[in-house]
Design a protein around this motif. Structure first.
Motif, short mmCIF file in Angstrom:
data_model
loop_
_atom_site.label_atom_id
_atom_site.label_comp_id
_atom_site.label_asym_id
_atom_site.label_seq_id
_atom_site.Cartn_x
_atom_site.Cartn_y
_atom_site.Cartn_z
N ALA A 286 -0.88 -3.61 -11.10
CA ALA A 286 -0.57 -4.62 -10.26
C ALA A 286 -0.72 -4.40 -8.92
O ALA A 286 -1.35 -5.00 -8.03
N LEU A 287 -0.09 -3.48 -8.43
CA LEU A 287 -0.32 -2.86 -7.02
C LEU A 287 -1.71 -2.47 -6.62
O LEU A 287 -2.21 -2.98 -5.53
N ARG A 288 -2.41 -1.86 -7.57
CA ARG A 288 -3.89 -1.64 -7.21
C ARG A 288 -4.68 -3.02 -7.22
O ARG A 288 -5.35 -3.13 -6.08
N MET A 289 -4.47 -3.83 -8.12
CA MET A 289 -4.97 -5.12 -7.91
C MET A 289 -4.60 -6.13 -6.71
O MET A 289 -5.76 -6.72 -5.91
N TYR A 290 -3.57 -6.00 -6.48
CA TYR A 290 -3.08 -6.76 -4.99
C TYR A 290 -3.91 -6.08 -3.71
O TYR A 290 -4.04 -6.79 -2.97
N THR A 291 -3.84 -4.87 -3.75
CA THR A 291 -4.46 -3.98 -2.71
C THR A 291 -5.99 -4.64 -2.34
O THR A 291 -6.40 -4.33 -1.46
N CYS A 292 -6.72 -4.67 -3.45
CA CYS A 292 -8.02 -5.14 -3.58
C CYS A 292 -8.46 -6.67 -3.48
O CYS A 292 -9.54 -7.01 -3.13
N THR A 293 -7.15 -7.51 -3.58
CA THR A 293 -7.56 -9.12 -3.51
C THR A 293 -7.45 -9.41 -2.26
O THR A 293 -6.61 -8.87 -1.15
N PRO A 294 -8.71 -9.95 -1.48
CA PRO A 294 -8.56 -10.52 -0.33
C PRO A 294 -7.57 -11.49 0.13
O PRO A 294 -7.11 -12.43 -0.73
N ILE B 123 0.77 -1.37 -0.04
CA ILE B 123 -0.07 0.08 0.04
C ILE B 123 0.95 1.19 -0.13
O ILE B 123 0.50 2.12 -0.61
N ASP B 124 2.01 1.08 0.79
CA ASP B 124 2.91 2.41 0.92
C ASP B 124 3.50 2.71 -0.59
O ASP B 124 3.68 3.91 -0.98
N LEU B 125 3.64 1.52 -1.16
CA LEU B 125 4.45 1.87 -2.46
C LEU B 125 3.64 2.23 -3.34
O LEU B 125 3.98 3.25 -4.51
#
Length: 91
Positions: free
Chosen positions: A22-30, A1-3
């Motif tokens: 990719a980072l936005r998808m990763y933060t939304c994935t449970p 999230i910080d990145l």
């Protein structure tokens, strides 16, 4: 999230568009599949011996109410009762 925040703050999403996505998808994935497990756990409590003869639709509604207990606690019961009586009033 910080990145992800750092990329957004420095306007680097144009330079690294795939990393940003990719980072936005990763933060939304449970992290786990706990919502499905929780629903089956709650279903065992709702469907007991006394309620085994109720319809599937009513059982589903009761399970949803049991699963979403926090939303149900914040609900104004007086408003729900008034709305129900207004819609079901005999004319």
């Amino acid at each position: 999230i910080d990145l992800c925040k750092w990329i957004r703050l420095n306007d680097l999403q144009c330079v690294y568009p795939n990393v940003d996505i990719a980072l936005r998808m990763y933060t939304c994935t449970p992290a786990t599949n706990c919502s499905a497990e929780r629903s089956f756990s709650r279903l065992k409590r709702v469907k007991n011996y006394l309620r085994s003869t109720m319809s599937e639709e009513r059982l589903n509604y009761l399970a949803i109410l049991c699963i979403e207990k926090t939303i149900l606690q914040d609900l104004d019961i007086k408003f729900v009762i008034d709305e129900f009586t207004r819609r079901k009033a005999r004319r």
